[in-house]
Design a protein around this motif. Structure first.
Motif, PDB file in Angstrom:
ATOM      1  N   LYS A 138      33.722  46.776  70.721  1.00 45.32           N
ATOM      2  CA  LYS A 138      33.691  47.111  72.136  1.00 45.32           C
ATOM      3  C   LYS A 138      34.191  48.530  72.383  1.00 45.32           C
ATOM      4  CE  LYS A 138      34.230  42.423  73.970  1.00 45.32           C
ATOM      5  NZ  LYS A 138      35.089  41.526  74.776  1.00 45.32           N
ATOM      6  N   GLY A 139      33.503  49.238  73.282  1.00 50.95           N
ATOM      7  CA  GLY A 139      33.900  50.603  73.601  1.00 50.95           C
ATOM      8  C   GLY A 139      33.564  51.593  72.505  1.00 50.95           C
ATOM      9  N   ASN A 140      32.644  51.212  71.595  1.00 51.30           N
ATOM     10  CA  ASN A 140      32.237  52.049  70.459  1.00 51.30           C
ATOM     11  C   ASN A 140      33.403  52.398  69.535  1.00 51.30           C
ATOM     12  OD1 ASN A 140      29.497  52.145  71.015  1.00 51.30           O
ATOM     13  ND2 ASN A 140      29.677  53.922  72.352  1.00 51.30           N
ATOM     14  N   LYS A 141      34.431  51.561  69.541  1.00 49.65           N
ATOM     15  CA  LYS A 141      35.556  51.755  68.619  1.00 49.65           C
ATOM     16  C   LYS A 141      35.167  51.240  67.244  1.00 49.65           C
ATOM     17  CE  LYS A 141      39.019  51.279  72.284  1.00 49.65           C
ATOM     18  NZ  LYS A 141      40.136  50.426  72.812  1.00 49.65           N
ATOM     19  N   VAL A 142      35.702  51.890  66.221  1.00 49.92           N
ATOM     20  CA  VAL A 142      35.371  51.509  64.849  1.00 49.92           C
ATOM     21  C   VAL A 142      36.601  50.904  64.178  1.00 49.92           C
ATOM     22  CG1 VAL A 142      34.656  52.347  62.582  1.00 49.92           C
ATOM     23  CG2 VAL A 142      33.611  53.297  64.651  1.00 49.92           C
TER      24      VAL A 142
ATOM     25  N   VAL B 278      27.789  45.885  80.251  1.00 53.79           N
ATOM     26  CA  VAL B 278      26.963  46.667  81.182  1.00 53.79           C
ATOM     27  C   VAL B 278      26.048  45.746  81.988  1.00 53.79           C
ATOM     28  CG1 VAL B 278      25.137  48.403  81.357  1.00 53.79           C
ATOM     29  CG2 VAL B 278      27.059  48.784  79.811  1.00 53.79           C
ATOM     30  N   VAL B 279      25.410  44.818  81.302  1.00 55.34           N
ATOM     31  CA  VAL B 279      24.509  43.881  81.986  1.00 55.34           C
ATOM     32  C   VAL B 279      25.273  43.068  83.032  1.00 55.34           C
ATOM     33  CG1 VAL B 279      23.110  41.787  81.680  1.00 55.34           C
ATOM     34  CG2 VAL B 279      22.838  43.713  80.100  1.00 55.34           C
ATOM     35  N   ALA B 280      26.484  42.620  82.682  1.00 61.06           N
ATOM     36  CA  ALA B 280      27.294  41.824  83.609  1.00 61.06           C
ATOM     37  C   ALA B 280      27.715  42.652  84.818  1.00 61.06           C
ATOM     38  CB  ALA B 280      28.527  41.283  82.884  1.00 61.06           C
ATOM     39  N   TYR B 281      28.119  43.900  84.578  1.00 61.44           N
ATOM     40  CA  TYR B 281      28.544  44.778  85.673  1.00 61.44           C
ATOM     41  C   TYR B 281      27.392  45.056  86.646  1.00 61.44           C
ATOM     42  CZ  TYR B 281      33.286  46.043  84.169  1.00 61.44           C
ATOM     43  OH  TYR B 281      34.627  46.025  83.881  1.00 61.44           O
ATOM     44  N   ILE B 282      26.217  45.339  86.101  1.00 57.49           N
ATOM     45  CA  ILE B 282      25.050  45.616  86.948  1.00 57.49           C
ATOM     46  C   ILE B 282      24.691  44.388  87.773  1.00 57.49           C
ATOM     47  CG2 ILE B 282      22.578  46.158  86.935  1.00 57.49           C
ATOM     48  CD1 ILE B 282      23.108  47.768  84.365  1.00 57.49           C
TER      49      ILE B 282
ATOM     50  N   GLN C 204      27.348  53.244  79.761  1.00 57.57           N
ATOM     51  CA  GLN C 204      26.906  53.200  78.370  1.00 57.57           C
ATOM     52  C   GLN C 204      27.354  54.422  77.576  1.00 57.57           C
ATOM     53  OE1 GLN C 204      22.712  52.851  79.249  1.00 57.57           O
ATOM     54  NE2 GLN C 204      22.687  50.653  78.828  1.00 57.57           N
ATOM     55  N   ASN C 205      27.125  55.611  78.148  1.00 60.15           N
ATOM     56  CA  ASN C 205      27.317  56.844  77.386  1.00 60.15           C
ATOM     57  C   ASN C 205      28.698  57.470  77.518  1.00 60.15           C
ATOM     58  OD1 ASN C 205      24.569  56.635  76.635  1.00 60.15           O
ATOM     59  ND2 ASN C 205      23.948  57.640  78.520  1.00 60.15           N
ATOM     60  N   GLN C 206      29.314  57.339  78.696  1.00 64.93           N
ATOM     61  CA  GLN C 206      30.629  57.935  78.891  1.00 64.93           C
ATOM     62  C   GLN C 206      31.770  56.966  78.551  1.00 64.93           C
ATOM     63  OE1 GLN C 206      31.045  61.226  79.700  1.00 64.93           O
ATOM     64  NE2 GLN C 206      28.818  61.346  79.512  1.00 64.93           N
ATOM     65  N   LEU C 207      31.640  55.740  79.031  1.00 66.55           N
ATOM     66  CA  LEU C 207      32.697  54.754  78.790  1.00 66.55           C
ATOM     67  C   LEU C 207      32.474  53.952  77.515  1.00 66.55           C
ATOM     68  CD1 LEU C 207      33.384  53.380  82.399  1.00 66.55           C
ATOM     69  CD2 LEU C 207      34.434  55.311  81.204  1.00 66.55           C
ATOM     70  N   GLY C 208      31.247  53.966  77.006  1.00 65.29           N
ATOM     71  CA  GLY C 208      30.955  53.268  75.754  1.00 65.29           C
ATOM     72  C   GLY C 208      31.033  51.758  75.862  1.00 65.29           C
ATOM     73  N   TYR C 209      30.727  51.203  77.044  1.00 62.13           N
ATOM     74  CA  TYR C 209      30.785  49.759  77.220  1.00 62.13           C
ATOM     75  C   TYR C 209      29.661  49.082  76.435  1.00 62.13           C
ATOM     76  CZ  TYR C 209      34.229  50.045  81.029  1.00 62.13           C
ATOM     77  OH  TYR C 209      35.365  50.243  81.767  1.00 62.13           O
ATOM     78  N   SER C 210      29.923  47.860  76.010  1.00 60.22           N
ATOM     79  CA  SER C 210      28.922  47.104  75.260  1.00 60.22           C
ATOM     80  C   SER C 210      27.751  46.728  76.165  1.00 60.22           C
ATOM     81  CB  SER C 210      29.546  45.820  74.687  1.00 60.22           C
ATOM     82  OG  SER C 210      29.856  44.906  75.726  1.00 60.22           O
ATOM     83  N   HIS C 211      26.632  46.401  75.543  1.00 58.09           N
ATOM     84  CA  HIS C 211      25.434  46.010  76.290  1.00 58.09           C
ATOM     85  C   HIS C 211      25.730  44.801  77.173  1.00 58.09           C
ATOM     86  CE1 HIS C 211      21.238  45.093  77.188  1.00 58.09           C
ATOM     87  NE2 HIS C 211      21.457  43.852  76.773  1.00 58.09           N
ATOM     88  N   HIS C 212      26.463  43.842  76.631  1.00 60.87           N
ATOM     89  CA  HIS C 212      26.801  42.621  77.385  1.00 60.87           C
ATOM     90  C   HIS C 212      27.605  42.954  78.634  1.00 60.87           C
ATOM     91  CE1 HIS C 212      27.846  38.390  78.009  1.00 60.87           C
ATOM     92  NE2 HIS C 212      29.082  38.788  78.226  1.00 60.87           N
TER      93      HIS C 212
ATOM     94  N   ILE D 166      35.146  41.687  90.639  1.00 63.10           N
ATOM     95  CA  ILE D 166      36.032  42.664  91.285  1.00 63.10           C
ATOM     96  C   ILE D 166      36.155  43.906  90.407  1.00 63.10           C
ATOM     97  CG2 ILE D 166      38.376  43.106  92.103  1.00 63.10           C
ATOM     98  CD1 ILE D 166      38.587  40.112  92.735  1.00 63.10           C
ATOM     99  N   SER D 167      36.302  43.694  89.105  1.00 59.50           N
ATOM    100  CA  SER D 167      36.379  44.824  88.163  1.00 59.50           C
ATOM    101  C   SER D 167      35.099  45.645  88.199  1.00 59.50           C
ATOM    102  CB  SER D 167      36.624  44.314  86.737  1.00 59.50           C
ATOM    103  OG  SER D 167      37.880  43.712  86.623  1.00 59.50           O
ATOM    104  N   SER D 168      33.965  44.959  88.251  1.00 62.03           N
ATOM    105  CA  SER D 168      32.665  45.639  88.305  1.00 62.03           C
ATOM    106  C   SER D 168      32.568  46.520  89.545  1.00 62.03           C
ATOM    107  CB  SER D 168      31.530  44.614  88.304  1.00 62.03           C
ATOM    108  OG  SER D 168      31.613  43.748  87.218  1.00 62.03           O
ATOM    109  N   LEU D 169      32.941  45.930  90.694  1.00 55.99           N
ATOM    110  CA  LEU D 169      32.824  46.657  91.951  1.00 55.99           C
ATOM    111  C   LEU D 169      33.806  47.823  92.007  1.00 55.99           C
ATOM    112  CD1 LEU D 169      30.938  46.249  94.355  1.00 55.99           C
ATOM    113  CD2 LEU D 169      32.828  45.180  95.583  1.00 55.99           C
TER     114      LEU D 169
END
Length: 304
Positions: A183-187, A32-36, A22-30, A87-90
């Protein structure tokens, strides 16, 4: 006595990894939830595989055969695309672990992510888009009708995702453009058509709830931030009432935005910027739709 699936150190590690995503990579909530979910699924597999509580040692010493067994096991109930994401998550999780545990089994990084055949996005006809925007507020005189119309107009007029649309605040709305955190906190900055500006202005004027500049502007009937699931339910009812196909979803308006721009002469690079795609490959899929359109038109040639 039932065994725990994971022990406390594993639980704490997953929490730290979540914070990192969340804080370093800036991944979206969706994301992060999928990866976990994927990593928890892997830990559950190890728990069943070894018939014990999964520990850090179990994870860092896992060999390539066990990981492949996990993938085969999850493929029984998951789609090809879901397993590719797993696989990406792991990989991400193991990369995070490798900083603290250099002895980790690095074979995980050699597993190739299978290529996924992408289907062309389902696109709406321009007339159908206008019909949907008009119909979603039909027989409704309250402010929510204008809210739903404005949401559809924004998705089709700017190419926003439903999550991006429902995150818009007053601070994001400029004189002639709208700022979107993607995505990724990009503007990215997207121009606003005059029709969209007037709709937004009118909606904010009749909104019956006071709203702070940093609070999302699209609210539910009780004044809380509108959920995507609530809007999706409204769109499903619209589909049913109008006998529209199942591909009439929020994302279809984003697809239609891109395809209609390309058909009318916009450059691929410009559409990429407007959609917020990091790679041009993600945008190029819309050129296939455009080619199909041209081919169908060409078949009407008198010599055919």
């Amino acid at each position: 006595m039932m065994l725990q699936i994971i022990d406390t150190p594993v639980s704490e590690t997953i929490k730290n990894w979540t914070s990192y995503l969340q804080n370093q990579l800036g991944y979206s909530h969706h994301t992060v939830v999928a990866y976990i979910k994927d990593v928890n699924n892997f830990c559950y597999f190890l728990h069943k595989y070894y018939n014990k509580t999964t520990t850090i040692d179990d994870i860092i010493s896992t060999d390539i055969r066990t990981i492949r067994s996990w993938l085969a096991w999850r493929m029984q109930s998951s789609s090809h695309a879901s397993s590719a994401r797993a696989i990406s998550s792991l990989r991400n999780f193991y990369k995070f672990l490798s900083v603290q545990y250099p002895s980790i089994n690095h074979h995980i990084f050699s597993i190739k992510i299978p290529k996924i055949k992408r289907n062309n996005p389902k696109v709406l006809d321009a007339n159908d888009v206008v019909l949907c925007i008009s119909a979603i507020g039909h027989n409704r005189t309250n402010w929510t009708a204008l809210r739903d119309q404005t949401i559809l107009m924004l998705m089709y007029g700017t190419g926003l995702r439903i999550s991006e649309t429902l995150s818009i605040t007053k601070e994001h709305i400029g004189e002639d453009s709208i700022k979107v955190v993607c995505k990724g906190n990009k503007v990215r900055i997207i121009p606003l058509l005059s029709l969209l500006k007037s709709h937004l202005k009118h909606y904010l004027q009749i909104l019956p709830f006071p709203i702070q500049p940093n609070i999302p502007i699209f609210l539910g009937k009780r004044g809380k931030t509108l959920k995507a699931s609530t809007f999706n339910a409204t769109l499903r009812q619209l589909r049913k009432n109008m006998n529209l196909p199942k591909h009439v979803t929020p994302h279809a308006f984003r697809h239609s935005f891109a395809t209609h721009l390309l058909k009318n002469g916009a450059s691929l690079r410009a559409v990429q910027e407007l959609l917020g795609h990091a790679s041009l490959k993600s945008t190029q899929i819309y050129t296939h739709i455009d080619t199909e359109h041209l081919y169908k038109s060409y078949k009407k040639h008198p010599l055919n």
